[in-house]
Design a protein around this motif. Structure first.
Motif, PDB file in Angstrom:
ATOM      1  N   PRO A  98       0.842  -1.196   0.000  1.00 15.40           N
ATOM      2  CA  PRO A  98       0.000   0.000   0.000  1.00 15.40           C
ATOM      3  C   PRO A  98       0.877   1.246   0.000  1.00 15.40           C
ATOM      4  N   PRO A  99       0.499   2.304  -0.723  1.00 17.04           N
ATOM      5  CA  PRO A  99       1.360   3.485  -0.819  1.00 17.04           C
ATOM      6  C   PRO A  99       1.831   4.032   0.523  1.00 17.04           C
ATOM      7  N   ALA A 100       0.963   4.076   1.515  1.00 22.59           N
ATOM      8  CA  ALA A 100       1.363   4.613   2.819  1.00 22.59           C
ATOM      9  C   ALA A 100       2.451   3.755   3.455  1.00 22.59           C
ATOM     10  N   GLU A 101       2.336   2.445   3.288  1.00 16.95           N
ATOM     11  CA  GLU A 101       3.343   1.540   3.852  1.00 16.95           C
ATOM     12  C   GLU A 101       4.664   1.670   3.100  1.00 16.95           C
ATOM     13  N   LEU A 102       4.593   1.804   1.787  1.00 12.51           N
ATOM     14  CA  LEU A 102       5.789   1.972   0.979  1.00 12.51           C
ATOM     15  C   LEU A 102       6.504   3.268   1.331  1.00 12.51           C
ATOM     16  N   LEU A 103       5.742   4.339   1.446  1.00  7.84           N
ATOM     17  CA  LEU A 103       6.339   5.629   1.795  1.00  7.84           C
ATOM     18  C   LEU A 103       6.996   5.565   3.171  1.00  7.84           C
ATOM     19  N   SER A 104       6.345   4.900   4.114  1.00  7.69           N
ATOM     20  CA  SER A 104       6.914   4.750   5.457  1.00  7.69           C
ATOM     21  C   SER A 104       8.212   3.960   5.419  1.00  7.69           C
ATOM     22  N   TRP A 105       8.242   2.904   4.600  1.00  8.34           N
ATOM     23  CA  TRP A 105       9.468   2.100   4.465  1.00  8.34           C
ATOM     24  C   TRP A 105      10.604   2.957   3.936  1.00  8.34           C
ATOM     25  N   TRP A 106      10.327   3.739   2.888  1.00  7.29           N
ATOM     26  CA  TRP A 106      11.392   4.564   2.338  1.00  7.29           C
ATOM     27  C   TRP A 106      11.870   5.603   3.354  1.00  7.29           C
ATOM     28  N   ARG A 107      10.948   6.225   4.045  1.00  5.08           N
ATOM     29  CA  ARG A 107      11.337   7.224   5.040  1.00  5.08           C
ATOM     30  C   ARG A 107      12.199   6.589   6.137  1.00  5.08           C
ATOM     31  N   ASP A 108      11.785   5.431   6.622  1.00 12.80           N
ATOM     32  CA  ASP A 108      12.532   4.770   7.692  1.00 12.80           C
ATOM     33  C   ASP A 108      13.928   4.353   7.216  1.00 12.80           C
ATOM     34  N   SER A 109      14.013   3.815   6.000  1.00 14.67           N
ATOM     35  CA  SER A 109      15.312   3.362   5.497  1.00 14.67           C
ATOM     36  C   SER A 109      16.259   4.540   5.305  1.00 14.67           C
ATOM     37  N   ARG A 110      15.733   5.679   4.857  1.00 14.47           N
ATOM     38  CA  ARG A 110      16.575   6.871   4.697  1.00 14.47           C
ATOM     39  C   ARG A 110      17.133   7.328   6.034  1.00 14.47           C
ATOM     40  N   VAL A 111      16.283   7.380   7.047  1.00 16.30           N
ATOM     41  CA  VAL A 111      16.714   7.842   8.366  1.00 16.30           C
ATOM     42  C   VAL A 111      17.773   6.907   8.942  1.00 16.30           C
ATOM     43  N   GLN A 112      17.520   5.606   8.857  1.00 16.95           N
ATOM     44  CA  GLN A 112      18.460   4.645   9.426  1.00 16.95           C
ATOM     45  C   GLN A 112      19.802   4.657   8.699  1.00 16.95           C
TER      46      GLN A 112
END
Length: 292
Positions: A98-112
């Motif tokens: 789902p787009p919201a889950e995908l966006l959250s994954w990308w945001r989290d991976s960038r931060v980490q």
């Protein structure tokens, strides 16, 4: 015993620019409706969701490289087992989220990834799908891909983004990858350095290696007396080396046979030789997407 020194000021600049590059794209895709995530992009078979999924997937791989090299080696083995499909497979799996889950994954991976790179000791090197990367190289590579895939998203939405001085990182990695572009095609890399002169609009940030007035600046790379030379707009050059634009659609020019050959095969990313994009005037079907 004292702790190893962290990133230098120069590395922190790259990390800050990587953060800004991701943030700019995040603002755009954060506004999208679920239906817009399915918008096709210039990469055949890839929607906006595929583009973001690829960024999330690659940021996650980079994080693994920095924090667990042995586990990353297993991922390289998987890629070697399916070299023609592993990039598409990763994007396809992420695009199903789902787009919201995908966006959250990308945001989290960038931060980490930011946190891991900022915590890396000076002189650290990390394994990758191509040559090993320093902290600066890893950050620059992620910035390059974020910018390139972001270009596909902006184009798909019919939006124009203002070029920034962050393009200098993209240009530099494209130049540094010159020998790789030759070698990955089984060609002998040229022995001599090239001179590359790229024009950029005035008014932006600067740094060493620039000339010109407020109306126009020039980023210069390589010896001034080089016989092989490349000149043109920095934006066009960056679109060329990330294979987002065919050479025929740029204002980049070459002097010398080796420089001319390079512009036909330039790629700023690791992995197999990418076919790039067809000329805009071509009526031929789109070429398969590049690996970046």
């Amino acid at each position: 015993m004292s702790e190893p020194a962290g990133p230098t000021d120069a590395v922190l600049v790259v990390l800050d620019d990587l953060l800004a590059e991701g943030g700019e794209l995040d603002v755009l895709i954060g506004e999208l409706s679920p239906a817009q995530w399915a918008t096709p992009t210039a990469a055949p078979g890839w929607t906006i969701a595929h583009q973001v999924a690829h960024l999330a997937w690659t940021d996650t791989a980079a994080l693994l490289s920095v924090t667990d090299p042995d586990a990353f080696a297993a991922e390289v083995d998987k890629a070697a087992a399916s070299p023609d499909t592993f990039v598409d497979d990763g994007a396809e799996a992420g695009a199903l989220l789902p787009p919201a889950e995908l966006l959250s994954w990308w945001r989290d991976s960038r931060v980490q990834l930011q946190e891991a790179l900022r915590a890396a000791p000076a002189g650290a090197r990390f394994p990758w799908y191509g040559p090993p990367m320093s902290t600066a190289s890893m950050a620059t590579g992620r910035l390059m891909e974020t910018w390139a895939h972001g270009q596909d998203v902006f184009d798909a939405l019919g939006r124009t983004r203002r070029p920034t001085d962050r393009l200098r990182h993209v240009a530099r990695i494209g130049i540094r990858a010159r020998n790789y572009a030759f070698a990955v095609r089984g060609l002998e890399p040229p022995a001599e350095e090239f001179r590359v002169e790229l024009t950029v609009p005035g008014g932006g940030g600067g740094g060493g290696g620039e000339s010109g007035d407020e109306g126009e600046r020039v980023w210069v790379f390589g010896p001034a007396d080089a016989q092989q030379r490349v000149t043109g707009p920095a934006l066009d050059f960056c679109l060329l080396v990330t294979q987002r634009l065919h050479r025929a659609d740029t204002a980049v020019t070459a002097e010398g046979a080796d420089a001319d050959r390079w512009l036909d095969i330039a790629q700023a990313f690791a992995g197999p030789a990418g076919p790039g994009r067809p000329p805009r005037a071509s009526s031929a079907p789109p070429a398969p997407k590049a690996g970046a």
